[in-house]
Scaffold this motif. Structure first.
Motif, PDB file in Angstrom:
ATOM      1  N   VAL A   1      28.141  32.088  29.989  1.00 24.09           N
ATOM      2  CA  VAL A   1      28.804  31.884  31.460  1.00 24.09           C
ATOM      3  C   VAL A   1      28.737  33.143  32.164  1.00 24.09           C
ATOM      4  O   VAL A   1      29.105  34.012  31.880  1.00 24.09           O
ATOM      5  CB  VAL A   1      30.325  31.539  31.072  1.00 24.09           C
ATOM      6  N   PRO A   2      27.678  33.080  33.085  1.00 19.97           N
ATOM      7  CA  PRO A   2      27.580  34.028  33.843  1.00 19.97           C
ATOM      8  C   PRO A   2      28.579  34.522  34.984  1.00 19.97           C
ATOM      9  O   PRO A   2      29.102  33.665  35.164  1.00 19.97           O
ATOM     10  CB  PRO A   2      26.076  34.060  34.474  1.00 19.97           C
ATOM     11  N   ALA A   3      28.686  35.656  35.234  1.00 18.27           N
ATOM     12  CA  ALA A   3      29.701  36.075  36.297  1.00 18.27           C
ATOM     13  C   ALA A   3      29.174  37.496  37.118  1.00 18.27           C
ATOM     14  O   ALA A   3      28.238  38.010  36.516  1.00 18.27           O
ATOM     15  CB  ALA A   3      31.090  36.168  36.030  1.00 18.27           C
ATOM     16  N   THR A   4      29.909  37.950  37.980  1.00 17.01           N
ATOM     17  CA  THR A   4      29.621  39.145  38.588  1.00 17.01           C
ATOM     18  C   THR A   4      30.908  40.068  38.561  1.00 17.01           C
ATOM     19  O   THR A   4      31.911  39.379  38.900  1.00 17.01           O
ATOM     20  CB  THR A   4      29.144  39.090  40.101  1.00 17.01           C
ATOM     21  N   LEU A   5      30.858  41.275  38.267  1.00 19.87           N
ATOM     22  CA  LEU A   5      32.031  41.974  37.918  1.00 19.87           C
ATOM     23  C   LEU A   5      31.904  43.110  39.247  1.00 19.87           C
ATOM     24  O   LEU A   5      30.861  43.928  39.510  1.00 19.87           O
ATOM     25  CB  LEU A   5      32.108  42.959  36.663  1.00 19.87           C
ATOM     26  N   VAL A   6      33.077  43.106  39.964  1.00 20.53           N
ATOM     27  CA  VAL A   6      33.210  44.230  40.983  1.00 20.53           C
ATOM     28  C   VAL A   6      33.944  45.516  40.469  1.00 20.53           C
ATOM     29  O   VAL A   6      35.004  45.562  39.980  1.00 20.53           O
ATOM     30  CB  VAL A   6      34.176  43.921  42.102  1.00 20.53           C
ATOM     31  N   LEU A   7      33.121  46.799  40.399  1.00 25.89           N
ATOM     32  CA  LEU A   7      33.679  47.767  39.781  1.00 25.89           C
ATOM     33  C   LEU A   7      34.146  48.675  40.845  1.00 25.89           C
ATOM     34  O   LEU A   7      34.834  49.904  40.588  1.00 25.89           O
ATOM     35  CB  LEU A   7      32.875  48.450  38.898  1.00 25.89           C
ATOM     36  N   GLY A   8      33.576  48.915  42.176  1.00 27.73           N
ATOM     37  CA  GLY A   8      34.073  49.676  43.055  1.00 27.73           C
ATOM     38  C   GLY A   8      35.499  49.377  43.723  1.00 27.73           C
ATOM     39  O   GLY A   8      35.643  48.319  43.992  1.00 27.73           O
ATOM     40  N   TYR A   9      36.005  50.605  43.954  1.00 31.04           N
ATOM     41  CA  TYR A   9      37.325  50.293  44.546  1.00 31.04           C
ATOM     42  C   TYR A   9      37.439  49.708  46.134  1.00 31.04           C
ATOM     43  O   TYR A   9      38.081  48.838  46.349  1.00 31.04           O
ATOM     44  CB  TYR A   9      38.126  51.662  44.680  1.00 31.04           C
ATOM     45  N   ALA A  10      36.518  50.342  46.843  1.00 29.75           N
ATOM     46  CA  ALA A  10      36.229  49.811  48.383  1.00 29.75           C
ATOM     47  C   ALA A  10      35.615  48.419  48.064  1.00 29.75           C
ATOM     48  O   ALA A  10      36.210  47.522  48.925  1.00 29.75           O
ATOM     49  CB  ALA A  10      35.466  50.774  49.013  1.00 29.75           C
ATOM     50  N   GLU A  11      34.847  48.134  47.334  1.00 33.42           N
ATOM     51  CA  GLU A  11      34.356  46.577  47.150  1.00 33.42           C
ATOM     52  C   GLU A  11      35.407  45.743  46.610  1.00 33.42           C
ATOM     53  O   GLU A  11      35.420  44.605  47.095  1.00 33.42           O
ATOM     54  CB  GLU A  11      33.084  46.758  46.391  1.00 33.42           C
ATOM     55  N   ALA A  12      36.113  46.166  45.829  1.00 33.11           N
ATOM     56  CA  ALA A  12      37.377  45.275  45.339  1.00 33.11           C
ATOM     57  C   ALA A  12      38.294  44.839  46.696  1.00 33.11           C
ATOM     58  O   ALA A  12      38.667  43.699  46.630  1.00 33.11           O
ATOM     59  CB  ALA A  12      38.283  45.792  44.188  1.00 33.11           C
ATOM     60  N   LEU A  13      38.537  45.765  47.277  1.00 33.19           N
ATOM     61  CA  LEU A  13      39.386  45.538  48.494  1.00 33.19           C
ATOM     62  C   LEU A  13      38.651  44.620  49.434  1.00 33.19           C
ATOM     63  O   LEU A  13      39.390  43.676  50.080  1.00 33.19           O
ATOM     64  CB  LEU A  13      40.005  46.957  49.179  1.00 33.19           C
ATOM     65  N   GLN A  14      37.472  44.849  49.700  1.00 31.52           N
ATOM     66  CA  GLN A  14      36.697  43.983  50.416  1.00 31.52           C
ATOM     67  C   GLN A  14      36.670  42.603  50.161  1.00 31.52           C
ATOM     68  O   GLN A  14      36.978  41.717  50.870  1.00 31.52           O
ATOM     69  CB  GLN A  14      34.940  44.585  50.663  1.00 31.52           C
ATOM     70  N   VAL A  15      36.612  42.355  48.734  1.00 28.24           N
ATOM     71  CA  VAL A  15      36.615  40.964  48.448  1.00 28.24           C
ATOM     72  C   VAL A  15      38.052  40.182  48.566  1.00 28.24           C
ATOM     73  O   VAL A  15      38.325  39.210  48.848  1.00 28.24           O
ATOM     74  CB  VAL A  15      36.227  40.819  46.968  1.00 28.24           C
TER      75      VAL A  15
ATOM     76  N   ILE B   1      46.196  43.300  33.749  1.00 30.29           N
ATOM     77  CA  ILE B   1      45.074  42.406  33.862  1.00 30.29           C
ATOM     78  C   ILE B   1      43.824  43.296  34.102  1.00 30.29           C
ATOM     79  O   ILE B   1      43.685  43.974  35.290  1.00 30.29           O
ATOM     80  CB  ILE B   1      45.173  41.392  34.874  1.00 30.29           C
ATOM     81  N   ALA B   2      43.041  43.286  33.183  1.00 28.70           N
ATOM     82  CA  ALA B   2      41.988  44.293  33.414  1.00 28.70           C
ATOM     83  C   ALA B   2      40.685  43.829  34.571  1.00 28.70           C
ATOM     84  O   ALA B   2      40.253  44.575  35.394  1.00 28.70           O
ATOM     85  CB  ALA B   2      41.148  44.621  32.116  1.00 28.70           C
ATOM     86  N   ASN B   3      40.558  42.448  34.124  1.00 31.18           N
ATOM     87  CA  ASN B   3      39.346  41.965  35.032  1.00 31.18           C
ATOM     88  C   ASN B   3      39.911  40.560  35.436  1.00 31.18           C
ATOM     89  O   ASN B   3      40.003  39.703  34.488  1.00 31.18           O
ATOM     90  CB  ASN B   3      38.029  41.919  34.423  1.00 31.18           C
TER      91      ASN B   3
ATOM     92  N   GLY C   1      38.303  48.763  36.365  1.00 30.74           N
ATOM     93  CA  GLY C   1      37.205  49.403  36.725  1.00 30.74           C
ATOM     94  C   GLY C   1      37.221  50.085  38.316  1.00 30.74           C
ATOM     95  O   GLY C   1      36.762  51.257  38.463  1.00 30.74           O
ATOM     96  N   ALA C   2      37.872  49.517  39.206  1.00 34.93           N
ATOM     97  CA  ALA C   2      38.207  49.863  40.365  1.00 34.93           C
ATOM     98  C   ALA C   2      39.016  50.971  40.393  1.00 34.93           C
ATOM     99  O   ALA C   2      38.933  52.093  41.222  1.00 34.93           O
ATOM    100  CB  ALA C   2      38.724  48.730  41.348  1.00 34.93           C
ATOM    101  N   ASN C   3      40.004  51.018  39.689  1.00 39.36           N
ATOM    102  CA  ASN C   3      41.085  51.852  39.642  1.00 39.36           C
ATOM    103  C   ASN C   3      40.289  53.301  39.152  1.00 39.36           C
ATOM    104  O   ASN C   3      41.168  54.095  39.296  1.00 39.36           O
ATOM    105  CB  ASN C   3      42.189  51.605  38.695  1.00 39.36           C
ATOM    106  N   THR C   4      39.600  53.284  38.257  1.00 38.86           N
ATOM    107  CA  THR C   4      38.937  54.343  37.779  1.00 38.86           C
ATOM    108  C   THR C   4      37.622  54.802  38.375  1.00 38.86           C
ATOM    109  O   THR C   4      36.580  55.662  37.992  1.00 38.86           O
ATOM    110  CB  THR C   4      38.675  54.257  36.105  1.00 38.86           C
ATOM    111  N   ASP C   5      37.257  54.100  39.546  1.00 38.14           N
ATOM    112  CA  ASP C   5      36.271  54.419  40.076  1.00 38.14           C
ATOM    113  C   ASP C   5      36.305  55.983  40.583  1.00 38.14           C
ATOM    114  O   ASP C   5      37.331  56.402  41.308  1.00 38.14           O
ATOM    115  CB  ASP C   5      36.228  53.400  41.697  1.00 38.14           C
ATOM    116  N   PRO C   6      35.239  56.651  40.321  1.00 37.65           N
ATOM    117  CA  PRO C   6      35.274  58.113  40.610  1.00 37.65           C
ATOM    118  C   PRO C   6      35.474  58.507  42.096  1.00 37.65           C
ATOM    119  O   PRO C   6      36.259  59.655  42.508  1.00 37.65           O
ATOM    120  CB  PRO C   6      33.689  58.563  40.326  1.00 37.65           C
ATOM    121  N   ALA C   7      35.339  57.592  43.012  1.00 39.41           N
ATOM    122  CA  ALA C   7      35.656  57.908  44.510  1.00 39.41           C
ATOM    123  C   ALA C   7      37.049  58.090  44.544  1.00 39.41           C
ATOM    124  O   ALA C   7      37.370  58.420  45.682  1.00 39.41           O
ATOM    125  CB  ALA C   7      34.960  56.774  45.182  1.00 39.41           C
ATOM    126  N   VAL C   8      38.003  57.463  43.698  1.00 38.33           N
ATOM    127  CA  VAL C   8      39.385  57.396  44.033  1.00 38.33           C
ATOM    128  C   VAL C   8      40.271  58.105  42.841  1.00 38.33           C
ATOM    129  O   VAL C   8      41.397  58.081  43.157  1.00 38.33           O
ATOM    130  CB  VAL C   8      39.927  55.933  44.274  1.00 38.33           C
TER     131      VAL C   8
END
Length: 426
Positions: free
Chosen positions: A39-53, A273-275, A304-311
């Motif tokens: 079962v494939p999927a795509t995971l968003v790990l970036g904080y900014a990208e998470a907010l975008q989605v 909820i992690a993902n 992943g977004a919360n631990t994005d080094p950018a934030v």
């Protein structure tokens, strides 16, 4: 098809998901993953990208039906991702209408009354194992307390409350696909339609949105699931952090209880909820410069977004800019966030107050973790403690109504006594 995808299932991922996020992040803010076998999927790990989605429902809708039709019925993630007509899977006016009713109903809860109920229920659960000198704080405490809180705010009498708790636990364990909790909640909604009270279900039914019984059932089942398993994880992760992390354990031994700080740390690093936050773009889109296929799950890695080094650089105590509660129109409603924080705080404080010399029964690296792509929490939390002097807290009968104090019918005492016996294992 999935050879080049990172598995978000199995013991390796469960043991150290943050190492997986760190490795995936080296290739960009999104990554191809596998959330169940084939079962494939795509995971968003970036904080900014998470907010975008999360903030763009037009390009990232929540409806999974185009995807789920091609997934085998025995797929282990299907029960949690299949379409239901509730706030989670709807967008546009339908989402606005139902979410408004849920938010307004939750906002009417008297949190002072709810806190009293939480404290009494927490004490009743602790009483069941306090004299043993040992316990599993997941199975015997964190797993049950949030469900009892949810049935309380929904005004469920003890007989239906037991059915909802049993049905919800079966759903979380993947036993019956939610049939038990659906049946129990339908019984509760029917009873509130004919005999409303000062509770969330009655307020939903009376809301100007004009919910049908079926719509109310789906929103209440959502409340039971969203208000219980994530809270179980929040309680378990916070207790674990306070017991094993020397940043907090040292304060505990000195008599300070930094529960609020620990909750914030968990919401950042190990959110309930992690993902999840799953969306299903109807056409191929770009996220963080990477293509995302059409009609395939796109998961937000809140951890992943919360631990994005950018934030995530610097101290986080008191900082609540995390995305643990989501963002955008599908973010956890503000009243629900307040209830979640209060439930977590009371649950942790009561354990530490009643069992002050608590310690883990196994080394930190020997803890077992829940498997699967969605959650990061211990599967069990075995602890040891000196049994306190025997002081059983009496069950005081039904708590006062959440909205205002009204005398209840006389026979209610006996019904609540039955739930008390159930709580105590009688």
């Amino acid at each position: 098809m999935t050879e080049d995808r990172t598995r978000l299932h199995g013991p390796e991922f469960a043991a150290d998901p943050h190492a997986v996020y760190q490795r995936l992040r080296q290739a960009g803010p999104t990554a191809p993953v596998e959330i169940a076998p084939d079962v494939p999927a795509t995971l968003v790990l970036g904080y900014a990208e998470a907010l975008q989605v999360l903030r763009d429902p037009a390009n990232f809708p929540k409806d999974p039906r185009a995807w789920q039709g091609g997934v085998p019925q025995n797929c282990p993630v299907l029960p949690r991702m299949s379409y239901r007509p509730n706030c989670t899977f709807l967008d546009g006016p339908a989402h606005t209408r139902l979410r408004g009713a849920v938010t307004d109903a939750l906002a009417r809860i008297d949190t002072r009354e709810l806190r009293t109920h939480l404290e009494e229920t927490a004490d009743a659960l602790i009483d069941r194992f306090a004299s043993d000198g040992k316990a599993d704080l997941v199975e015997q405490y964190a797993r049950v307390l949030p469900l009892l809180m949810v049935t309380r705010i929904c005004g469920a009498p003890p007989v239906i409350s037991e059915k909802i708790v049993s049905g919800a636990l079966a759903l979380f364990d993947g036993v019956d696909g939610g049939r038990g909790i659906d049946t129990a909640v339908a019984e509760l909604v029917a009873s509130k339609r004919s005999d409303p009270g000062p509770d969330v279900v009655s307020w939903l039914l009376a809301h100007q949105a004009g919910l049908t019984d079926d719509e109310a059932v789906h929103q209440v089942v959502l409340l039971c699931s969203a208000g219980s398993e994530p809270l179980q994880n929040l309680i378990a992760n916070t207790l674990r952090l306070l017991l094993i992390d020397e940043r907090f354990a040292g304060d505990l031994s000195g008599g300070s209880l930094p529960v609020a700080d620990a909750l914030d740390e968990v919401l950042w690093s190990d959110p309930p909820i992690a993902n999840r936050g799953t969306v299903f773009p109807p056409r191929e889109v770009q996220v963080g410069g990477n293509p995302v296929p059409a009609d395939q799950p796109l998961l937000i890695s809140f951890a992943g977004a919360n631990t994005d080094p950018a934030v995530s650089a610097g101290g986080r105590v008191g900082n609540r800019a995390h995305v643990a509660f989501g963002a955008g129109r599908h973010a956890c409603p503000t009243p629900a966030q307040r209830i979640a924080r209060m439930t977590g705080t009371v649950a942790v404080e009561r354990v530490l107050d009643r069992l002050p010399d608590l310690e883990t029964a196994v080394p930190a690296d020997a803890l077992e973790w829940k498997s699967g792509p969605f959650h990061r929490a211990p599967a069990s939390l075995p602890v040891l403690f000196p049994p306190p002097p025997k002081q059983i807290q009496p069950w005081l009968g039904p708590p006062a109504p959440l909205a205002r104090r009204l005398p209840g019918p006389r026979e209610e005492t006996g019904r609540w006594a039955a739930l008390s016996r159930w709580l105590r294992g009688g």
